[in-house]
Design an enzyme around this catalytic site. Structure first.
Site, short mmCIF file in Angstrom:
data_model
loop_
_atom_site.label_atom_id
_atom_site.label_comp_id
_atom_site.label_asym_id
_atom_site.label_seq_id
_atom_site.Cartn_x
_atom_site.Cartn_y
_atom_site.Cartn_z
N LYS A 1 0.67 -1.20 -0.18
CA LYS A 1 -0.04 -0.19 0.09
C LYS A 1 0.92 1.17 0.03
O LYS A 1 0.57 2.38 -0.61
CB LYS A 1 -0.94 -0.02 1.15
N LYS B 1 -4.68 -11.23 -5.10
CA LYS B 1 -5.69 -11.24 -4.21
C LYS B 1 -6.96 -10.54 -4.87
O LYS B 1 -6.75 -9.40 -5.18
CB LYS B 1 -5.46 -10.73 -2.87
N LYS C 1 -11.53 -5.16 -3.43
CA LYS C 1 -12.39 -4.14 -3.43
C LYS C 1 -11.91 -2.70 -4.08
O LYS C 1 -12.61 -1.99 -4.65
CB LYS C 1 -13.67 -3.89 -2.35
P1 TYM Z 1 -10.43 -5.89 4.90
O1 TYM Z 1 -11.44 -4.88 5.31
O2 TYM Z 1 -9.48 -5.87 4.03
O3 TYM Z 1 -11.07 -7.43 4.63
C1 TYM Z 1 -11.95 -8.04 5.70
C2 TYM Z 1 -11.82 -9.44 5.67
O4 TYM Z 1 -11.95 -10.13 4.32
C3 TYM Z 1 -10.96 -10.96 4.20
N1 TYM Z 1 -10.55 -10.85 2.81
C4 TYM Z 1 -10.44 -11.94 1.86
N2 TYM Z 1 -10.52 -13.34 2.06
C5 TYM Z 1 -10.35 -14.27 1.06
N3 TYM Z 1 -10.11 -13.87 -0.28
C6 TYM Z 1 -10.17 -12.21 -0.40
N4 TYM Z 1 -9.58 -11.88 -1.84
C7 TYM Z 1 -10.11 -11.42 0.55
N5 TYM Z 1 -9.93 -10.01 0.61
C8 TYM Z 1 -10.48 -9.66 2.05
C9 TYM Z 1 -9.91 -10.34 5.02
O5 TYM Z 1 -8.56 -11.26 5.17
C10 TYM Z 1 -10.50 -9.86 6.21
O6 TYM Z 1 -10.80 -11.01 6.98
N6 TYM Z 1 -7.32 -5.30 8.51
C11 TYM Z 1 -8.66 -5.69 8.44
C12 TYM Z 1 -9.76 -5.19 9.16
C13 TYM Z 1 -9.58 -5.25 10.69
C14 TYM Z 1 -9.44 -6.57 11.29
C15 TYM Z 1 -9.18 -6.15 12.84
C16 TYM Z 1 -9.51 -7.89 11.35
C17 TYM Z 1 -9.14 -4.48 11.48
N7 TYM Z 1 -9.03 -4.82 12.68
C18 TYM Z 1 -9.15 -7.18 13.86
C19 TYM Z 1 -9.58 -8.63 12.20
C20 TYM Z 1 -9.33 -8.33 13.46
C21 TYM Z 1 -8.75 -5.55 6.99
O7 TYM Z 1 -8.19 -4.41 6.27
O8 TYM Z 1 -9.58 -6.30 6.32
#
Ligand code: TYM
Length: 332
Positions: free
Chosen positions: A114, A196, A199
């Site tokens: 990023k 991956k 969005k």
């Molecule tokens: P974020 O918003 O990018 O994604 C949310 C969740 O979706 C999963 N994910 C995927 N899983 C499989 N294939 C994909 N292509 C894919 N894209 C996204 C991510 O692994 C995630 O579980 N930092 C985190 C959010 C967060 C968080 C936390 C998670 C903030 N605090 C505490 C767990 C515990 C994030 O940006 O997820």
């Protein structure tokens, strides 16, 4: 809360959720909430580590909440809340920052990816993002963190920080563990299946949003990149496109990878892609209807936000109060 193990996870309100988010994480959340004390968070403070337009972020926070409810997160069973409404997250982040190392944060692959997009002026918040995530998790004495595999490294950091803090100050934090769904831990882009699904992908054909129109979904699957063979066979390395489609189909239909290979044996990719598209469209159609209904009920969404932020804050404060004492802050 009853005496059950604690599950915690979060999602950023940046862009509409994709089937990667759903199959990788949220589908698992819906299942887990029956057996665990669960907290699910719309992490708007994480979202501002990348530039955001304020009005869009606010709108997407409502939309994210509505979508999580539509997917089946039940606010009677789980605490579903918005991160910035619980100030304990920011305070614990600061204290953890004072125990985190520049070196370990520099090694985070998501930061490296990023940071490239931010050019020369890389923001400190982006660098510090995993510490905020650690604070999210540790505040609630979390046992399990259901995430997609791209978050594995961040959960590892949360574990390291918990152990380090406990060693330095005495036991305060539970050491959490990341957990992954059976399949779907990593759903790839439909256009570049070694990347991956995201969005924020500029290529709209690369991802399926949970709010894409069913016709559009089928069209995107028809355009999905495969390979020059004709065999539907699971081989992540040599057939990443087909393998990804098989995994998506497995998530949407519940069929095993072996059953899928058999179903399409001797048939071409055209038929296969169409079936995957239809299965995905069928899975998310009812979610879209419920989402529209919920989004129109702003009063209800705000009530959920308010009540759940209070409930989260009560739990978070218990941990934070202990931490404040341990590090030597005065309380009078
Ligand atoms: P974020 O918003 O990018 O994604 C949310 C969740 O979706 C999963 N994910 C995927 N899983 C499989 N294939 C994909 N292509 C894919 N894209 C996204 C991510 O692994 C995630 O579980 N930092 C985190 C959010 C967060 C968080 C936390 C998670 C903030 N605090 C505490 C767990 C515990 C994030 O940006 O997820």
């Amino acid at each position: 809360m009853e005496d059950k193990k604690i599950v915690y996870s979060g999602i950023q309100p940046s862009g509409t959720f994709t089937i990667g988010n759903y199959f990788g994480a949220m589908k698992n959340w819906v299942k887990l909430q029956d057996d665990y004390n669960s907290l699910f968070c719309v992490v708007d403070m994480h979202a501002i580590t990348m530039p955001q337009v304020a009005a869009d972020l606010r709108r997407r926070t409502y939309e994210s909440l509505a979508l999580l409810l539509a997917l089946g997160i039940d606010p009677q069973k789980s605490i579903l809340y918005v991160q910035s409404m619980v100030p304990e997250h920011a305070e614990l982040t600061w204290i953890l920052n004072c125990n985190a190392y520049m070196g370990e944060l520099s090694r985070m692959t998501q930061f490296k990816d990023k940071a490239q997009k931010q050019g020369e002026n890389i923001r400190v918040g982006l660098f510090d993002y995993p510490v905020l995530m650690a604070a999210d998790i540790l505040l609630y004495q979390t046992d399990y963190v259901p995430v997609g595999s791209d978050q594995r490294q961040h959960v590892e950091l949360a574990r390291d920080l918990a152990v380090r803090f406990n060693q330095a100050y005495g036991d305060v934090f539970k050491v959490p563990e990341a957990i992954f769904g059976e399949s779907g831990a990593r759903i790839m882009s439909l256009q570049e299946p070694t990347k991956k699904m995201s969005k924020s992908d500029e290529n709209l054909n690369g991802f399926i949003s949970l709010l894409d129109d069913p016709k559009q979904i089928v069209k995107k699957f028809k355009r999905a990149v495969t390979d020059s063979e004709t065999e539907v066979r699971y081989d992540r390395e040599n057939k990443p496109g087909v393998s990804n489609l098989m995994e998506i189909y497995a998530c949407a239909s519940g069929a095993s990878l072996e059953a899928i290979a058999e179903e399409f044996s001797g048939k071409g990719y055209g038929d296969f892609k169409l079936k995957v598209g239809e299965a995905v469209a069928d899975t998310i159609r009812p979610v879209q209807e419920e989402y529209k209904r919920l989004l129109a009920d702003k009063g209800y969404l705000e009530q959920v936000m308010r009540n759940n932020a209070e409930a989260a804050s009560r739990i978070a404060w218990r941990t934070l109060a202990k931490v404040r004492k341990k590090v030597g802050f005065v309380t009078v």
